[in-house]
Scaffold this motif. Structure first.
Motif, PDB file in Angstrom:
ATOM      1  N   TYR A 154       0.901  -1.319   0.010  1.00  0.00           N
ATOM      2  CA  TYR A 154      -0.065   0.075   0.032  1.00  0.00           C
ATOM      3  C   TYR A 154       0.822   1.385   0.234  1.00  0.00           C
ATOM      4  N   GLN A 155       1.898   1.166   1.113  1.00  0.00           N
ATOM      5  CA  GLN A 155       2.678   2.249   0.918  1.00  0.00           C
ATOM      6  C   GLN A 155       3.543   2.671  -0.271  1.00  0.00           C
ATOM      7  N   GLY A 156       3.950   1.589  -0.744  1.00  0.00           N
ATOM      8  CA  GLY A 156       4.898   1.613  -2.091  1.00  0.00           C
ATOM      9  C   GLY A 156       4.294   2.200  -3.201  1.00  0.00           C
ATOM     10  N   GLY A 157       3.095   1.611  -3.371  1.00  0.00           N
ATOM     11  CA  GLY A 157       2.106   2.040  -4.510  1.00  0.00           C
ATOM     12  C   GLY A 157       1.995   3.625  -4.347  1.00  0.00           C
ATOM     13  N   ALA A 158       1.496   3.886  -2.982  1.00  0.00           N
ATOM     14  CA  ALA A 158       1.095   5.156  -2.766  1.00  0.00           C
ATOM     15  C   ALA A 158       2.285   6.092  -3.318  1.00  0.00           C
ATOM     16  N   ALA A 159       3.544   5.739  -2.757  1.00  0.00           N
ATOM     17  CA  ALA A 159       4.604   6.723  -2.921  1.00  0.00           C
ATOM     18  C   ALA A 159       4.869   6.697  -4.484  1.00  0.00           C
ATOM     19  N   GLN A 160       4.814   5.642  -5.173  1.00  0.00           N
ATOM     20  CA  GLN A 160       5.216   5.718  -6.437  1.00  0.00           C
ATOM     21  C   GLN A 160       4.113   6.636  -7.339  1.00  0.00           C
ATOM     22  N   GLY A 161       2.859   6.506  -6.957  1.00  0.00           N
ATOM     23  CA  GLY A 161       1.776   7.606  -7.500  1.00  0.00           C
ATOM     24  C   GLY A 161       1.941   8.848  -7.091  1.00  0.00           C
ATOM     25  N   ILE A 162       2.604   9.279  -5.814  1.00  0.00           N
ATOM     26  CA  ILE A 162       2.746  10.607  -5.520  1.00  0.00           C
ATOM     27  C   ILE A 162       4.094  11.308  -6.377  1.00  0.00           C
ATOM     28  N   GLY A 163       5.010  10.154  -6.549  1.00  0.00           N
ATOM     29  CA  GLY A 163       5.979  10.960  -7.484  1.00  0.00           C
ATOM     30  C   GLY A 163       5.605  11.201  -8.875  1.00  0.00           C
ATOM     31  N   TRP A 164       4.707  10.032  -9.504  1.00  0.00           N
ATOM     32  CA  TRP A 164       4.104  10.321 -10.716  1.00  0.00           C
ATOM     33  C   TRP A 164       3.194  11.806 -10.730  1.00  0.00           C
ATOM     34  N   ALA A 165       2.546  12.040  -9.777  1.00  0.00           N
ATOM     35  CA  ALA A 165       1.590  13.039  -9.820  1.00  0.00           C
ATOM     36  C   ALA A 165       2.574  14.638  -9.399  1.00  0.00           C
ATOM     37  N   LEU A 166       3.566  14.373  -9.094  1.00  0.00           N
ATOM     38  CA  LEU A 166       4.288  15.603  -8.668  1.00  0.00           C
ATOM     39  C   LEU A 166       5.577  16.034  -9.487  1.00  0.00           C
ATOM     40  N   ASN A 167       6.184  14.862  -9.756  1.00  0.00           N
ATOM     41  CA  ASN A 167       7.349  15.065 -10.386  1.00  0.00           C
ATOM     42  C   ASN A 167       8.287  14.315 -11.535  1.00  0.00           C
ATOM     43  N   GLU A 168       7.570  13.024 -11.600  1.00  0.00           N
ATOM     44  CA  GLU A 168       8.300  11.982 -12.408  1.00  0.00           C
ATOM     45  C   GLU A 168       7.616  12.376 -13.940  1.00  0.00           C
ATOM     46  N   GLU A 169       8.513  12.471 -14.843  1.00  0.00           N
ATOM     47  CA  GLU A 169       7.888  12.564 -16.160  1.00  0.00           C
ATOM     48  C   GLU A 169       9.425  12.354 -17.364  1.00  0.00           C
ATOM     49  N   TYR A 170       9.127  11.770 -18.417  1.00  0.00           N
ATOM     50  CA  TYR A 170       9.784  11.829 -19.345  1.00  0.00           C
ATOM     51  C   TYR A 170      10.246  13.209 -20.154  1.00  0.00           C
ATOM     52  N   ILE A 171      11.144  13.697 -20.109  1.00  0.00           N
ATOM     53  CA  ILE A 171      11.253  15.114 -21.157  1.00  0.00           C
ATOM     54  C   ILE A 171      12.236  14.689 -22.177  1.00  0.00           C
ATOM     55  N   TYR A 172      11.703  14.987 -23.456  1.00  0.00           N
ATOM     56  CA  TYR A 172      12.111  14.927 -24.749  1.00  0.00           C
ATOM     57  C   TYR A 172      12.483  16.181 -25.263  1.00  0.00           C
ATOM     58  N   GLY A 173      13.648  16.245 -25.860  1.00  0.00           N
ATOM     59  CA  GLY A 173      13.934  17.486 -26.786  1.00  0.00           C
ATOM     60  C   GLY A 173      13.430  17.437 -28.002  1.00  0.00           C
ATOM     61  N   ALA A 174      13.487  18.726 -28.640  1.00  0.00           N
ATOM     62  CA  ALA A 174      12.781  18.851 -30.022  1.00  0.00           C
ATOM     63  C   ALA A 174      13.533  17.882 -31.012  1.00  0.00           C
ATOM     64  N   ASP A 175      14.819  17.341 -30.584  1.00  0.00           N
ATOM     65  CA  ASP A 175      15.364  16.221 -31.505  1.00  0.00           C
ATOM     66  C   ASP A 175      14.648  14.908 -31.101  1.00  0.00           C
ATOM     67  N   GLY A 176      13.988  14.714 -30.362  1.00  0.00           N
ATOM     68  CA  GLY A 176      13.380  13.364 -29.989  1.00  0.00           C
ATOM     69  C   GLY A 176      14.216  12.619 -29.190  1.00  0.00           C
ATOM     70  N   ARG A 177      14.989  13.239 -28.373  1.00  0.00           N
ATOM     71  CA  ARG A 177      16.112  12.400 -27.383  1.00  0.00           C
ATOM     72  C   ARG A 177      15.591  12.665 -26.141  1.00  0.00           C
TER      73      ARG A 177
END
Lengths: 160, 753, 287
Positions: free
Chosen positions: B648-671
């Protein structure tokens, strides 16, 4: 490329090894000395899975050159227990279910040991900030923090 | 032997206790062996060459100089992994993803690999491989990939699920629709309607252990693979298929696994390592770097979702609709379909319709991530429900309770529910002290619900009773978070012996029948079923041995509290025989005692959760801190409550990360620009408070002890719970995840203007 | 790659002077070893300066603190006199990375890495810290703000090593502070950083002030136009607003994976305001 001869102390024992100039202490521990308890999660000092204690300070062994260990004293997870007697942190991590997959556990234990060595009664906030360089993806940190608190209490001689 | 899986209400002695896990000491002393902790004599080191381009045709490749480098023992390209997939498109996608054939389809796509005597040589060899690319236009955004003039990734892909079949290729691989009733009529009845579009960015499972394996192909045609995986039997099948090996000749051993969360259900490097070993004639170790893990493994879908919900003034929802667009990487997936199925699963709806579009883009091939696809759908729907509550002027929990699914509800994705936990988790939330705790300045509270199907699947276990009465339990589901402890409890419970007398191990593929992966929250659910079944089979044998010992008919021997007992009064002078007694005599009564089980664990039992989240937002910087968090979830029956709480705790923590800060960031070059833990920001210890848990136990009717899967549902509500909390704190509806500080501050500025 | 561990600063500078361009000084290694992970990185020579006498010491003289180039940042936080004198500098140094990084990283290394987002540098610049540089031609001392010349670039000549950072003892009624913005609570690179150091006159108004901005331009920069807004004030609301506006205006950041232009400009002002208030309070000021 010629090798560098290094004399150091690991977990209290005199150790000598040869390493390349660009080889990290983590690679030396794992690949040359068979001390595979230190884990590589990132190789760039961002996850803490390779934490070891060098001359009393916890460091990422992936950000230390093997050659730099010359004359130093290194503690790794393999030296944490006293023979078959586990360190209180080790015991409390198991008792509090503070590990799930366990890959981050050696790093957390080394970092937590370094904390309790200098601060026997850390607050929750002090524990959380001290351990911020150790990533855990399984637990949400709750049970890890509680295990450190319980170990600290036991080491202070208080009933946990 | 037939196995009755029906739930039987009974007092449990071992199940529900919290003993120490059997692999604990190994893991706190550094002795546990993970993927990278295994070595073989003569082993080579492998490295993979990856495309730096998001989309490029491989015009020419020259590996001559690399092969000629001293110390290089093998170089492989797609030519060394010939297409043996025989028209199986899904398997071909796996093959093409392992090693690009004609085109590199994302930044990080493997194009060649080398095995050399050491890492330095392998790295040097990579630099000597010449690849000529023809760079093609790329697209990484899910919405951009759907527009008419978007670069087309695959000229042979035509949208499925639409009639008539299209005659022009598209990046939309499939359309899937679910629901029932008449949504138009439902919206016409509504007094209030909310409608909004949402976006979520791509995230990675973020396991701390990079993918690692050691592959060894022998001259006699046999092969061994040591690997960190969530499913060694599936890996065996995939690798055998791709390399043209007989399944029986490939033995796969699962190492301890340093986190998976769905990301280790999929082969990437393993077929390449085997191909290198076959070519070099030596064992090959392949360990991904963290950069490779981010660029070439995982991740989850990025999504774009529209939600429309209508309700009467009294809060009864009259119609609900969602259109969901999920990216799947460069190959078709079923991610939007799962999103469409889960969107409204928490609610009892007369009129509901969801449509999912699978969209291919120049990003890594999407892999499952803990309740795959559900968190994004829940973010959109649960945000809309919150907005609806505000519009109606009713309490958000009460609105959900009023519309919650219950036993007998026809779910939005088809099946009719049995006994389920959504209502009870909501009621528990309503009465939880967290819900009524006061909030301070700049603080906000949010809540949200979540659903996951759970999965059962093929399972095989062996239970061996040793001569001293202890038990060796061999299971085939990889232990990702403490299941050896849970399954030992189950064996102890069923046999009536002490937990400490059971030792569970994860068996390799050569020593146990096929098992599906540890995914779909099935590890403890399905293997506990197989363990109970195996234990019952062992008990049948022990009863027979007791009967033999006593020289009475076996029908007169029954099993109770870990003992064989003679039934009735006519054998009154016979003392019960313990497992230990029977085992001690086994050499004289017919030899070793074992129980085996193979089954398909049906009826996994759907899972629901409700989360409550408090945040504080700095209105001048957009920084959010989580100040309190509560997880309430139905476990069916918590076998080892500590590890249920941990899920329960681990899933919540992962979801919180997703909600607040985690994301793949791509440049205009697709990298990919943030392929490391420095800038792919998973929550650190100081980011989170303690995470409160409340375990509800609504027995699953399809499991002897009532167990349901618990691993995944906990990641479903946090995106929405956090977003609702932030929206409530700042007074602006946040519809783009993650809610990074720049996004929050921009939203606040827009509101102030 | 060659690894050398000279025992004198002369030997170290000589090694670097003779080496090719791909020669690096190793102090804490927390930036250098990360760079070494990159497959394209090649070093011919690494000179470990930790065996040079005095490099690992903080020396307090009558009028200054001399921080050796190999002093780990954690040691700064353990130095009571330094913490009392320059709390902002110490806090900034202690914000770099994790506990593990703290045990290794150095302020001199943070400076020489020449990242515009270096945490300790705005605080050092605000504190008017000096870098003592050893080179083949002897010792020279320059202001810290003159070391970085662009991202990853410094004004150090071939063979030169920063051997120490020198902080003058603060004057009476002065205080310093450093604040940064990061998305998480730890482990991130600064999206914006602001260092403020100010001194009060006898009336309790600001007599002199230095404001330095990080991560909003190609180098950490001193911002005199922002400092100007505070002189003669007691940090009244209007003064703080003017400070914030000046810092936002002086910021010339980029959009990248860590933040946007708009965000950085706005938050530079917010942090400047907050840091100035802390420094003012430390200086004994009251509004």
């Amino acid at each position: 490329m010629s090798s560098i001869a290094v004399s150091t102390t690991i977990n209290g024992d005199d150790v000598e090894y040869l390493c390349q100039a660009d080889e990290t202490l983590l690679d030396v521990l794992r690949n040359r000395l068979g001390l595979m308890g230190s884990k590589e999660g990132c190789g760039t000092g961002d996850c803490g899975a390779c934490s070891t204690i060098m001359d009393g300070r916890v460091v990422c062994s992936c950000l230390v050159l093997g050659a730099e260990a010359q004359g130093r004293s290194i503690e790794t997870i393999e030296g944490m227990a006293n023979g078959s007697e586990l360190h209180p942190l080790q015991t409390k991590f198991i008792e509090h279910a503070a590990l799930q997959c366990g890959i981050c556990t050696p790093g957390f234990l080394m970092a937590a040991k370094a904390l309790l060595d200098v601060n026997p009664e850390p607050t929750e906030e002090e524990i959380r900030f001290w351990l911020a360089g150790n990533l855990c993806r399984c637990t949400g940190y709750d049970k890890i923090v509680r295990a450190v608190q319980a170990a600290a209490a036991e080491m202070r001689g208080e009933a946990a | 032997m037939s196995f009755d899986a029906a739930y039987q209400s009974q007092k449990l002695k071992s199940v529900g206790t919290r003993p120490l896990r059997p692999d604990g000491v190994d893991k706190v002393t550094g002795r546990a062996r993970y993927g990278a902790d295994f070595n073989m004599p003569g082993q080579l080191v492998a490295r993979v060459l990856r495309s730096p381009h998001a989309h490029a045709r491989i015009v020419r490749m020259d590996t001559g100089a690399a092969e000629a480098l001293k110390g290089v023992k093998a170089v492989v390209t797609a030519a060394d992994l010939p297409d043996l997939t025989n028209g199986d498109a899904e398997l071909f996608a796996v093959l093409d993803n392992c090693m690009a054939r004609t085109k590199a389809l994302y930044d990080g796509h493997a194009v060649a690999a080398v095995a050399a005597i050491d890492e330095r040589t392998a790295k040097q060899a990579l630099k000597l491989i010449e690849v000529e690319y023809e760079i093609l236009p790329h697209v990484v955004d899910v919405d951009a990939a759907m527009v008419a003039d978007a670069p087309i990734l695959n000229d042979e892909l035509f949208t499925g699920g639409v009639d008539p079949k299209p005659d022009t290729p598209s990046n939309v691989a499939n359309r899937a629709e679910f629901g029932h009733g008449d949504v138009d009529a439902g919206f016409a009845e509504a007094d209030f309607i909310v409608e909004r579009s949402y976006k979520t960015e791509q995230t990675h499972q973020g396991y701390i252990e990079p993918h690692a394996c050691v592959a060894s192909c022998n001259p006699d045609g046999t092969a061994e693979l040591w690997v960190c995986t969530q499913g060694h039997f599936v890996f065996r099948q995939n690798c055998a298929d791709l390399l043209g090996l007989e399944v029986s000749k490939l033995r796969v051993t699962s190492s301890e696994i340093g986190g998976g969360f769905g990301g280790k259900t999929h082969v990437w490097a393993e077929p390449v390592a085997l191909a290198l070993s076959r070519k070099a004639g030596r064992p090959v170790k392949l360990v991904m770097s963290r950069d490779e893990v981010f660029r070439a493994s995982g991740p989850t879908s990025a999504t774009s979702i529209d939600v429309k919900i209508g309700a009467k003034a009294d809060g009864k929802i009259t119609a609900a609709m969602a259109t969901l667009r999920y990216s799947s990487g460069p190959y078709p997936g079923m991610w939007a379909e799962l999103g469409a199925m889960t969107s409204f699963a928490c609610y009892d709806l007369e009129n509901v319709k969801t449509v999912g579009f699978e969209v291919i883009v120049n990003r890594p091939k999407v892999a499952a991530y803990r309740a795959p696809s559900a968190p994004m759908a829940a973010f959109a729907v649960e945000s809309a429900i919150d907005e609806l509550a505000q519009k109606l002027g009713v309490n958000a929990v009460e609105l959900r309770i009023k519309n919650a699914a219950r036993e007998g509800t026809k779910s939005s994705y088809g099946p009719v529910y049995g006994p389920i936990g959504i209502g009870p988790t909501l009621e528990a939330a309503q009465s939880h002290p967290h819900m009524s705790a006061p909030l301070g300045k700049n603080q906000g509270r949010g809540m949200a619900c979540g659903f996951w199907f759970n999965f059962g699947g093929q399972t095989c276990s062996d239970l061996n009773v040793n001569a001293d009465g202890t038990v060796a339990l061999a299971v085939g589901t990889v232990d990702v978070g403490g299941s050896r402890a849970s399954l030992s409890l189950i064996a102890a419970e069923e046999l009536g012996i002490d937990y400490k007398d059971v030792k569970a191990v994860v068996a390799d593929t050569a020593t146990l029948g096929y098992n599906d992966m540890t995914d779909g929250s099935r590890g403890t659910f399905s293997s506990s079923m197989a363990t109970i079944s195996a234990a019952r089979n062992a008990i049948a044998i022990m009863r027979a041995r007791a009967a033999l010992t006593w020289d009475i008919p076996v029908e007169d021997v029954y099993w109770e509290d870990g003992h064989a007992k003679a039934a009735g009064t006519k054998y009154g002078n016979l003392s019960p025989l313990s497992v230990r007694d029977i085992a001690a005599e086994s050499g004289n009564t017919g030899g070793p005692i074992a129980g085996h089980s193979e089954l398909v664990a049906d009826g996994a039992g759907v899972s629901f959760a409700t989360h409550i989240c408090d945040v504080e937002v700095d209105p001048e910087t957009g920084a959010t801190s989580i100040i309190r968090y509560t997880v309430i979830q139905d476990a069916g029956k918590a076998v080892h409550p500590s590890y249920v709480e941990g899920q329960y705790q681990g899933g919540a923590a992962q979801g919180i990360g997703w909600a607040l800060n985690e994301e793949y960031i791509y440049g205009a070059d697709g990298r990919l620009q943030n392929s490391g833990f420095l800038d792919y920001r998973i929550p650190v210890c100081s980011d989170l408070p303690m995470i409160d848990t409340q375990i509800l136990e609504i027995p699953n009717p399809n499991h002897p002890y009532g167990v349901r899967g618990v691993g995944e549902t906990s990641i479903v509500p946090p995106l929405a719970a956090t977003a609702n909390a932030v929206s409530n704190a700042v007074g602006v509806r946040m519809s783009h995840i993650p809610m990074s500080p720049p996004r929050i501050l921009a939203a606040l500025n827009a509101e102030r203007d | 790659m060659r690894y050398e561990r000279p025992e004198t600063i002369m030997d170290a500078t000589a090694l670097l002077a003779q080496a090719s361009d791909s020669a690096f000084v190793l102090a804490g290694g927390t930036d250098l070893l990360v760079k070494m992970q990159n497959d394209d990185f090649e070093a011919e020579l690494v000179v470990d300066i930790k065996s040079i006498a005095g490099m690992a010491d903080v020396v307090e003289t009558d009028d200054s603190f001399v921080i050796g180039a190999a002093v780990p940042c954690a040691a700064l936080g353990e130095h009571e006199a330094l913490c009392a004198a320059w709390p902002g500098v110490v806090e900034a140094a202690n914000l770099i990375g994790s506990t593990q990084i703290q045990g290794r990283c150095t302020v001199a290394g943070n400076l020489c890495n020449a990242s515009p987002a270096a945490d300790s540098v705005p605080a050092l610049v605000a504190a008017n810290a000096q870098a003592r540089i050893a080179g083949p031609d002897g010792i020279r001392t320059v202001a810290v703000e003159d070391i970085p010349t662009g991202p990853g670039k410094t004004s150090l000549a071939k063979g030169e090593i920063i051997e120490a950072i020198v902080l003058a003892k603060p004057t009476d009624r002065s205080g310093d502070a450093y604040l940064r913005f990061i998305p998480r609570t730890e482990m991130d690179i600064a999206v914006v950083g602001v260092g403020v150091c100010l001194a009060l006159n006898d009336d309790g108004a600001v007599a002199s002030v230095r404001v330095a901005l990080g991560a909003v331009g190609p180098t950490v920069m001193l911002c005199p136009e922002a400092a100007e807004t505070l002189v003669g004030t007691k940090l009244e609301d209007a003064a703080l607003e003017a400070l914030a506006a000046a810092c936002s205006a002086a910021s010339t950041p980029i959009d990248d994976k860590r933040g946007t232009v708009d965000f950085r400009k706005q938050v530079a002002g917010v942090l400047a305001r907050r840091a100035a208030l802390i420094a003012f309070e430390r200086a004994g000021g009251s509004q």
